[in-house]
Design a protein around this motif. Structure first.
Motif, short mmCIF file in Angstrom:
data_model
loop_
_atom_site.label_atom_id
_atom_site.label_comp_id
_atom_site.label_asym_id
_atom_site.label_seq_id
_atom_site.Cartn_x
_atom_site.Cartn_y
_atom_site.Cartn_z
N UNK A 1 0.83 -1.19 0.00
CA UNK A 1 0.00 0.00 0.00
C UNK A 1 0.87 1.25 0.00
N UNK A 2 0.21 2.40 -0.15
CA UNK A 2 0.92 3.66 -0.01
C UNK A 2 1.41 4.30 -1.29
N UNK A 3 1.11 3.72 -2.44
CA UNK A 3 1.62 4.27 -3.70
C UNK A 3 0.56 5.03 -4.50
N UNK A 4 -0.63 5.19 -3.91
CA UNK A 4 -1.69 5.90 -4.61
C UNK A 4 -2.39 6.88 -3.70
N UNK A 5 -2.99 7.90 -4.29
CA UNK A 5 -3.73 8.90 -3.53
C UNK A 5 -4.99 9.29 -4.29
N UNK A 6 -6.08 9.44 -3.55
CA UNK A 6 -7.34 9.84 -4.15
C UNK A 6 -8.34 8.70 -4.19
#
Length: 301
Positions: free
Chosen positions: A2-7
Motif C-alpha cells: 500500500x501507499x503508492x496511490x492517492x485519491x
C-alpha cells in the motif's frame, strides 16, 4: 504493497525508482473529453526540472523528463479510461552510490526502509527519492487541466528560503522567477544565501505557499476525511515536507479568538484566517496552505 496511490474518485498511483528504468503513473477517474496531450504535461514537468533557478540549484542531476502517454488519450482528448504515462530516467549515475551500499546516510530513509522491508535500493534512495515527485507533477498537470474547466485555479510560490522571507508583492510574476519568488527583491538575497551555504558545504530549506481560487463551498467531509486533512496527508507524503498549515496556521496559536475568527457578512468573509476550510469543509474562500520543506540531507562537506 500500500501507499503508492492517492485519491478516490480521481486517483493517482505512481511507480518506479530513482535509478531504475524510469518513473510513471496511472491516473484513474479522469473524465472523458478533457483536452489532454503530452505538451500539457511537459510544460509542468519543465517547471519542476532541477536547475531552473539560475544559481539556486539543488542537484547536479539533469533529466530531460520527457513524458510519454501510454493510454487513456485519443486524438488529444481523454477517453475516460486510465491515463498511464512514463518518464524515462536518462541521467542516473548508479555507480556513484556503490561506496554507500553499506552506509545509512543521515537524513535519508535508508535506515527506516531497511527496517521496514529488509532490503533497500541504495542507488539514490529508490522510491524514497525526490525523483518520484516527477510522476506526481505529471498527474497534477492533468488534475489542473480538469480544475480549469471548473473555474478553479491553483498557484504556488516560495515565501521563505534559507530563513529569508519574501514579500507577497507580485504573485502573478512568481512563475517567471527563480524559486517562483513572489518578491523580485528576494531573489538576490536568496542567491547570496545559497552561496554562503554552498561554501560551507550545507543546504537550505524553505516554505512554499499554495493558493487555490474559485473553490465552491461544501467540498470535503467531516473529521478524518476533512478537506484539510486529506490535503495535509498529500503534502506530508512528499519526503522533504515536515510541516503543513492552513490559513494563519501556527500563527493562530498566538492570536486571540477575536483576531483569528473569520467574520461572515452578506458579501462574504472579511478575512481568511481559516485558509478556506472550516470543520473540514470548504467555506467558499480561497484555499491557502503553507508547506515547510526541510534542507536537502545530502551535504557537500
Amino acid at each position: 504493497m500500500t501507499g503508492n496511490g492517492f485519491g478516490r474518485i480521481f486517483r493517482l498511483t505512481t511507480f518506479g525508482e530513482s535509478h531504475g528504468a524510469g518513473i510513471g503513473g496511472v491516473l484513474e477517474g479522469c473524465p472523458p473529453g478533457l483536452e489532454l496531450d503530452e505538451a500539457l504535461i511537459q510544460a509542468e514537468l519543465n517547471a519542476r526540472r532541477p536547475g531552473q533557478a539560475g544559481e539556486i540549484s539543488s542537484t547536479p542531476r539533469k533529466e530531460a523528463d520527457l513524458v510519454k502517454i501510454l493510454s487513456g488519450v485519443f486524438e488529444g482528448k481523454s477517453t475516460g479510461q486510465p491515463v498511464a504515462f512514463f518518464i524515462e530516467n536518462t541521467s542516473q549515475n548508479s555507480g556513484d552510490y556503490n561506496r554507500l551500499k553499506d552506509i545509512y546516510r543521515p537524513g535519508h530513509a535508508d535506515y527506516s526502509w531497511q527496517q521496514k522491508f529488509g532490503v533497500r535500493d541504495h542507488r539514490g534512495g529508490g522510491r524514497a527519492s525526490a525523483r518520484e515527485t516527477a510522476a506526481r507533477v505529471a498527474g497534477g498537470a492533468i488534475a489542473l487541466a480538469f480544475l480549469k474547466t471548473q473555474g478553479i485555479a491553483v498557484n504556488a510560490f516560495c515565501v521563505e528560503f534559507g530563513g529569508l522571507k519574501a514579500e507577497l508583492v507580485d504573485l502573478a510574476g512568481a512563475n517567471g522567477r527563480p524559486c517562483f519568488s513572489p518578491d523580485p527583491e528576494a531573489v538576490a538575497r536568496w542567491q547570496a544565501r545559497v552561496e554562503e551555504a554552498r561554501e560551507a558545504g550545507e543546504t537550505l530549506g524553505g516554505i512554499v505557499r499554495i493558493e487555490a481560487h474559485g473553490i465552491p463551498a461544501g467540498l470535503g467531509d467531516p473529521v478524518f476525511d476533512g478537506l484539510d486533512a486529506r490535503l495535509g496527508a498529500a503534502f506530508l507524503s512528499v519526503g522533504a515536507v515536515k510541516g503543513v498549515e492552513f490559513g494563519a496556521g501556527f500563527a493562530a496559536a498566538r492570536l486571540t479568538g477575536g483576531e483569528n475568527n473569520d467574520i461572515l457578512t452578506a458579501g462574504g468573509f472579511l478575512t481568511n484566517q481559516a485558509g478556506g476550510v472550516q470543520g473540514g469543509v470548504s467555506n467558499g474562500n480561497s484555499l491557502v496552505c503553507g508547506v515547510a520543506v526541510k534542507p536537502i540531507p545530502s551535504l557537500g562537506k
